[in-house]
Design an enzyme around this catalytic site. Structure first.
Site, short mmCIF file in Angstrom:
data_model
loop_
_atom_site.label_atom_id
_atom_site.label_comp_id
_atom_site.label_asym_id
_atom_site.label_seq_id
_atom_site.Cartn_x
_atom_site.Cartn_y
_atom_site.Cartn_z
N ARG A 57 -34.88 2.50 -46.97
CA ARG A 57 -35.54 2.88 -48.23
C ARG A 57 -35.93 4.35 -48.25
NH1 ARG A 57 -39.64 -1.22 -48.49
NH2 ARG A 57 -41.11 0.32 -47.76
N TYR A 111 -37.53 9.95 -75.42
CA TYR A 111 -36.63 8.79 -75.28
C TYR A 111 -37.45 7.50 -75.45
CZ TYR A 111 -33.57 5.64 -72.54
OH TYR A 111 -32.78 4.61 -72.10
N ASP A 183 -38.03 15.82 -69.29
CA ASP A 183 -36.78 15.07 -69.20
C ASP A 183 -35.68 16.07 -69.53
OD1 ASP A 183 -34.51 13.53 -69.66
OD2 ASP A 183 -35.67 11.80 -70.34
N LYS A 208 -26.17 9.94 -66.58
CA LYS A 208 -25.41 10.62 -67.65
C LYS A 208 -24.45 11.66 -67.03
CE LYS A 208 -28.72 8.52 -69.97
NZ LYS A 208 -28.63 7.09 -70.10
C1 LIG Z 1 -32.95 11.44 -72.50
C2 LIG Z 1 -32.85 10.23 -71.63
N1 LIG Z 1 -33.68 10.10 -70.60
C3 LIG Z 1 -33.65 9.04 -69.79
C4 LIG Z 1 -32.75 8.02 -70.00
C5 LIG Z 1 -32.79 6.82 -69.10
O1 LIG Z 1 -31.79 6.84 -68.16
P1 LIG Z 1 -31.25 5.47 -67.50
O2 LIG Z 1 -30.37 4.86 -68.52
O3 LIG Z 1 -30.55 5.94 -66.27
O4 LIG Z 1 -32.45 4.64 -67.20
C6 LIG Z 1 -31.85 8.10 -71.05
C7 LIG Z 1 -30.86 7.01 -71.28
O5 LIG Z 1 -30.20 6.94 -72.29
C8 LIG Z 1 -31.91 9.23 -71.90
O6 LIG Z 1 -31.09 9.34 -72.97
#
Ligand SMILES: Cc1ncc(COP(=O)(O)O)c(C=O)c1O
Length: 390
Positions: A57, A111, A183, A208
């Site tokens: 871990r 988000y 983010d 992504k």
């Molecule tokens: C801007 C943004 N942050 C975070 C996330 C979350 O990522 P995950 O899908 O890996 O949980 C997303 C997912 O679409 C996103 O668009």
């Protein structure tokens, strides 16, 4: 080694010979138990630290290599920690800096699951969230109260792509002793090194663009030294870790990030500019286009734009929008983005501090690595049907 440019860093970052053993890419180390020669050797592995095998871990060379590579992409950062998804990384970063009784300033264009975390779990644990306008800039100072502990940014904003004045917000926060988190998934540190812009914790959904092939779930938080030990402590007690296959795929994706992002940028802008000229499109929300709120911030702070943006359709309702999306042949319908393939999804922004009314239905597009002429032809046919339907 001499200071390197971002493309060179993408190739070289995290490739320590002692972790790779001369192999170009570190192997996928699958581990839970690590065997020690003696109790003394076991004791010497405590506390867990990168570079010393302790327990699965707490990482292996595969995950350490990715952590080190992501840290190197954010000049001014001292550590990266991995999480099993981008959403988990957002949660881990917020839990690392917040305490019961704190107030959090959260950008209104965050988000959806980030908002949900604030409105449910953080609320239950006594953290109050105040949503703020993404265009607030240095005006954030007026929202800071006695209990404000952290400011969360997401730039550009989810669905509507407002680009925030990150340096101005961070300068105010620093003066008031408030932690900043961003983010940074859209730009990645390749197009926007957020820590250098003043942010304390930079979060990526590696799911992504870092992975880039729509085949992994992974998140990361890259932190300045002042908050690094809180981040690691929180990750450890929450039991968060990333699987070796995901880390390996993300490292592999990272090596071509620059190439891919530049192509997403070029194709995305071609499609976006073409869409701007179509009568069925009321607005194109793309940070690199002058009409996008915060475009000047993008031009000042970012070195590029990626392939994700939105369009507002002229008139019509959600049924007409669904028919438009359903009829596209080259754009897949699905969650996430940042892979090599194009996607189209309906988007309905949820806001509490800013306007929620749009002139028409919103569609979020991810322009992938297909030939943009083929994508434009697909969209042209879709828009012709949209006009007919409307
Ligand atoms: C801007 C943004 N942050 C975070 C996330 C979350 O990522 P995950 O899908 O890996 O949980 C997303 C997912 O679409 C996103 O668009």
């Amino acid at each position: 080694m001499s200071k390197s440019k971002p493309d060179t860093r993408l190739v070289e970052a995290g490739r320590r010979p002692e972790w790779t053993g001369g192999i170009v890419n570190p192997p996928v180390y699958r581990a839970s138990t690590i065997l020690f020669d003696s109790v003394e050797a076991m004791d010497a592995a405590n506390p867990p630290r990168d570079g010393t095998l302790h327990y699965g871990r707490n990482g292996t060379p595969t995950t350490w290599a990715l952590c080190e590579a992501l840290t190197e992409l954010e000049p001014g950062a001292s550590m990266t920690r991995l999480f099993p998804s981008g959403a988990a990384a957002v949660a881990g970063a917020l839990l690392a800096v917040l305490e019961s009784g704190d107030e959090l300033l959260m950008v209104d264009t965050a988000y959806g699951p980030t908002r949900a975390l604030c409105d449910t779990v953080l609320k239950r644990f006594g953290v109050a969230t105040h949503y703020y306008d993404p265009m607030i800039g240095a005006g954030i100072a007026d929202l800071i109260g006695e209990r404000t502990r952290a400011i969360f940014l997401e730039s550009p904003g989810t669905h509507t792509f407002e680009v925030q004045d990150v340096p101005a917000i961070c300068a105010v926060a620093r003066e008031r002793g408030i932690v900043t988190l961003i983010d940074n998934t859209w730009a990645t540190p390749f197009f926007f090194p957020a820590v250098a812009a003043g942010v304390d914790l930079s979060i990526l959904a590696c799911t992504k663009y870092i992975g880039g092939h729509a085949d992994l779930m992974l998140g990361s938080v890259t932190a300045k030294a002042e908050v690094a030990s809180r981040l690691e402590q929180t990750r450890r007690v929450l039991g968060q870790s990333a699987g070796p296959d995901e880390a390996w795929l993300a490292l592999r994706g990272l090596r071509t990030l620059g190439l891919r992002l530049r192509q997403h940028q070029e194709s995305g802008l071609r499609v976006a500019r073409w869409l701007e000229a179509q009568p069925q499109v009321a607005r194109v929300l793309h940070p690199a286009l002058a009409g996008c709120p915060g475009h000047a911030h993008w031009a000042r702070d970012f070195t590029g734009a990626t392939g994700l943006f939105s369009i507002v359709l002229n008139g019509g309702d959600s049924a007409a929008r669904a028919a438009f999306i359903d009829g596209l042949e080259r754009f897949g319908i699905g969650y996430s983005w940042g892979g090599y393939e194009s996607l189209a999804v309906p988007a309905d922004p949820v806001r509490t501090a800013t306007q929620t009314e749009w002139e028409g239905p919103l569609v979020r597009l991810h322009v992938g690595l297909e030939d943009p002429d083929d994508l434009i032809a697909d969209l042209a046919a879709g828009l012709a049907r949209y006009r007919a339907d409307g």
